[in-house]
Write a protein that holds these residues in place. Structure first.
Motif, PDB file in Angstrom:
ATOM      1  N   ALA A 167      49.882  51.336  39.033  1.00 31.73           N
ATOM      2  CA  ALA A 167      50.464  50.001  39.187  1.00 31.73           C
ATOM      3  C   ALA A 167      49.383  48.930  39.184  1.00 31.73           C
ATOM      4  N   VAL A 168      48.241  49.220  39.814  1.00 31.00           N
ATOM      5  CA  VAL A 168      47.142  48.255  39.861  1.00 31.00           C
ATOM      6  C   VAL A 168      46.610  47.996  38.455  1.00 31.00           C
ATOM      7  N   ARG A 169      46.537  49.031  37.636  1.00 33.97           N
ATOM      8  CA  ARG A 169      46.009  48.880  36.277  1.00 33.97           C
ATOM      9  C   ARG A 169      46.987  48.179  35.337  1.00 33.97           C
ATOM     10  N   ALA A 170      48.256  48.214  35.635  1.00 32.89           N
ATOM     11  CA  ALA A 170      49.264  47.640  34.747  1.00 32.89           C
ATOM     12  C   ALA A 170      49.131  46.121  34.689  1.00 32.89           C
ATOM     13  N   PRO A 171      49.486  45.511  33.559  1.00 29.90           N
ATOM     14  CA  PRO A 171      49.452  44.045  33.475  1.00 29.90           C
ATOM     15  C   PRO A 171      50.304  43.422  34.582  1.00 29.90           C
TER      16      PRO A 171
ATOM     17  N   VAL B 163      37.807  49.497  45.718  1.00 26.52           N
ATOM     18  CA  VAL B 163      38.275  48.625  46.801  1.00 26.52           C
ATOM     19  C   VAL B 163      37.040  47.950  47.396  1.00 26.52           C
ATOM     20  N   PRO B 164      36.983  46.597  47.427  1.00 28.06           N
ATOM     21  CA  PRO B 164      38.028  45.648  47.073  1.00 28.06           C
ATOM     22  C   PRO B 164      37.875  45.033  45.681  1.00 28.06           C
ATOM     23  N   ASP B 165      36.959  45.536  44.854  1.00 28.57           N
ATOM     24  CA  ASP B 165      36.694  44.890  43.566  1.00 28.57           C
ATOM     25  C   ASP B 165      37.934  44.817  42.689  1.00 28.57           C
ATOM     26  N   ASP B 166      38.692  45.915  42.660  1.00 28.26           N
ATOM     27  CA  ASP B 166      39.899  45.953  41.828  1.00 28.26           C
ATOM     28  C   ASP B 166      41.162  45.629  42.618  1.00 28.26           C
ATOM     29  N   VAL B 167      41.189  46.023  43.882  1.00 22.34           N
ATOM     30  CA  VAL B 167      42.364  45.773  44.725  1.00 22.34           C
ATOM     31  C   VAL B 167      41.915  45.757  46.179  1.00 22.34           C
TER      32      VAL B 167
ATOM     33  N   PRO C  10      40.971  37.985  44.870  1.00 21.83           N
ATOM     34  CA  PRO C  10      41.482  38.813  43.758  1.00 21.83           C
ATOM     35  C   PRO C  10      40.513  38.810  42.595  1.00 21.83           C
ATOM     36  N   PRO C  11      40.491  39.897  41.838  1.00 15.33           N
ATOM     37  CA  PRO C  11      39.572  39.967  40.687  1.00 15.33           C
ATOM     38  C   PRO C  11      39.946  38.920  39.640  1.00 15.33           C
ATOM     39  N   ALA C  12      38.924  38.469  38.933  1.00 16.31           N
ATOM     40  CA  ALA C  12      39.187  37.486  37.866  1.00 16.31           C
ATOM     41  C   ALA C  12      40.014  38.132  36.755  1.00 16.31           C
ATOM     42  N   PRO C  13      40.921  37.362  36.133  1.00 12.73           N
ATOM     43  CA  PRO C  13      41.715  37.910  35.039  1.00 12.73           C
ATOM     44  C   PRO C  13      40.830  38.465  33.918  1.00 12.73           C
TER      45      PRO C  13
END
Length: 337
Positions: free
Chosen positions: A235-239, A267-271, A330-333
């Motif tokens: 779910a984290v990887r999904a758009p 964690v926490p770089d991606d989520v 939150p990570p940058a888009p």
């Protein structure tokens, strides 16, 4: 004469304590029952006589004359988990500070027969009230029906159900302040009252901060967090996937963080991940866990105070958010095509 007979003849009772202290038997009884209208010097003299003579209170005998055993019943489910175990220890300390003892019945709250047997067992002991630790939503009505007329409280709701909801909302507010709006929720088991209250607090806070995300349910264990980690990682990887996850307790958060790491999610770089309880190991997780700290000792004191009618019980400290390394902005888009 037998040894048992000699022991029975020499047994110290209230009359012997009264004679030793130079007071009436009624005054000794008042001291034993923590009656407020006893002079401090008299109380000290009686207590010293009790110590000198080695007098041991017979709760069963005293209950015949006072209708109280000065014993609080505790019905506890899943006491091997961190939260219930800490709660039981806190209740023991609070009861002793109030001059009471506790009698604990450990049960599987999913089994109505065990709930009923525990309530009846404590009633047969003449307890003065019952505290329920880690109840299922169906547990309390059964206990209150059996213990009709006896005060029954739950550990985390003694100060009002809103306290648990407000505490859980702190995690969402922290994440929102960091800039997160796609916030997922790993809840505790739906049949638990605490999971229900914490979940209500999370959902209300998500709405307040215009945040939303998927929801999963675990069983409070680290194993549950690890088991759900692959699905949550996907779910984290999904758009448009979540950038933060609010977890209902620290143990599930521990398993989740480990499982996400195994799945290649940082964690926490991606989520970002938050817990609840601030157990003694939370600061030593990798990364150290951001969590909600609640005053379990204060909640235990409030429970005992509610059962014994003590309006001057010590105040409970409010829940606090303990920010550590598991949360960040939150990570940058991604700019990938």
């Amino acid at each position: 004469m037998s040894q048992d007979a000699r022991s029975a003849e020499s047994r110290i009772g209230v009359r012997e304590v009264a004679a030793h202290a130079g007071v009436s038997s009624q005054t000794v009884s008042r001291v034993l029952n923590a009656h407020p209208h006893v002079r401090a010097e008299t109380r000290e003299r009686v207590l010293q006589s009790i110590a000198d003579l080695g007098y041991v209170v017979n709760n069963a005998a005293r209950a015949l004359g006072t209708a109280t055993t000065r014993t609080i019943g505790v019905i506890a489910s899943d006491s091997g988990l961190f939260g219930p175990a800490v709660g039981i220890a806190a209740l023991e300390a609070a009861a002793r500070a109030a001059g009471r003892w506790i009698s604990t019945a450990h049960i599987d709250a999913s089994r109505p027969d065990e709930v009923d047997d525990a309530a009846r067992h404590l009633l047969a002991q003449g307890v003065d009230g019952i505290v329920v630790v880690a109840p299922h939503t169906a547990t309390l009505p059964r206990i209150r029906e059996i213990a009709r007329g006896l005060p029954v409280v739950t550990l985390h709701a003694a100060t009002g159900e809103g306290a648990q909801q407000d505490a859980a909302a702190l995690a969402v507010a922290h994440l929102a302040d960091l800039g997160h709006r796609r916030i997922a929720h790993l809840a505790g088991p739906a049949q638990w009252q605490e999971a229900m209250l914490r979940g209500q607090g999370v959902e209300a806070a998500l709405a307040e901060h215009h945040a939303a995300g998927p929801r999963w349910e675990g069983d409070w264990s680290a194993a549950a967090g690890a088991r759900l980690a692959p699905e949550i990682a996907a779910a984290v990887r999904a758009p448009g996937g979540p950038t933060a996850i609010v977890v209902a307790n620290d143990q599930m958060a521990l398993g989740l963080v480990a499982g996400l790491r195994a799945a290649g999610i940082r964690v926490p770089d991606d989520v970002s991940v938050t817990g609840f309880d601030d157990n003694p190991d939370a600061a030593y997780y990798r990364p150290a866990l951001t969590t909600v700290r609640v005053d379990v000792a204060g909640e235990a004191r409030a429970c005992i105070a509610a059962l014994i009618g003590d309006a001057e019980a010590a105040a409970m400290a409010p829940a606090t958010l303990v920010a550590r390394a598991s949360t960040a902005a939150p990570p940058a888009p991604s700019s990938a095509p």
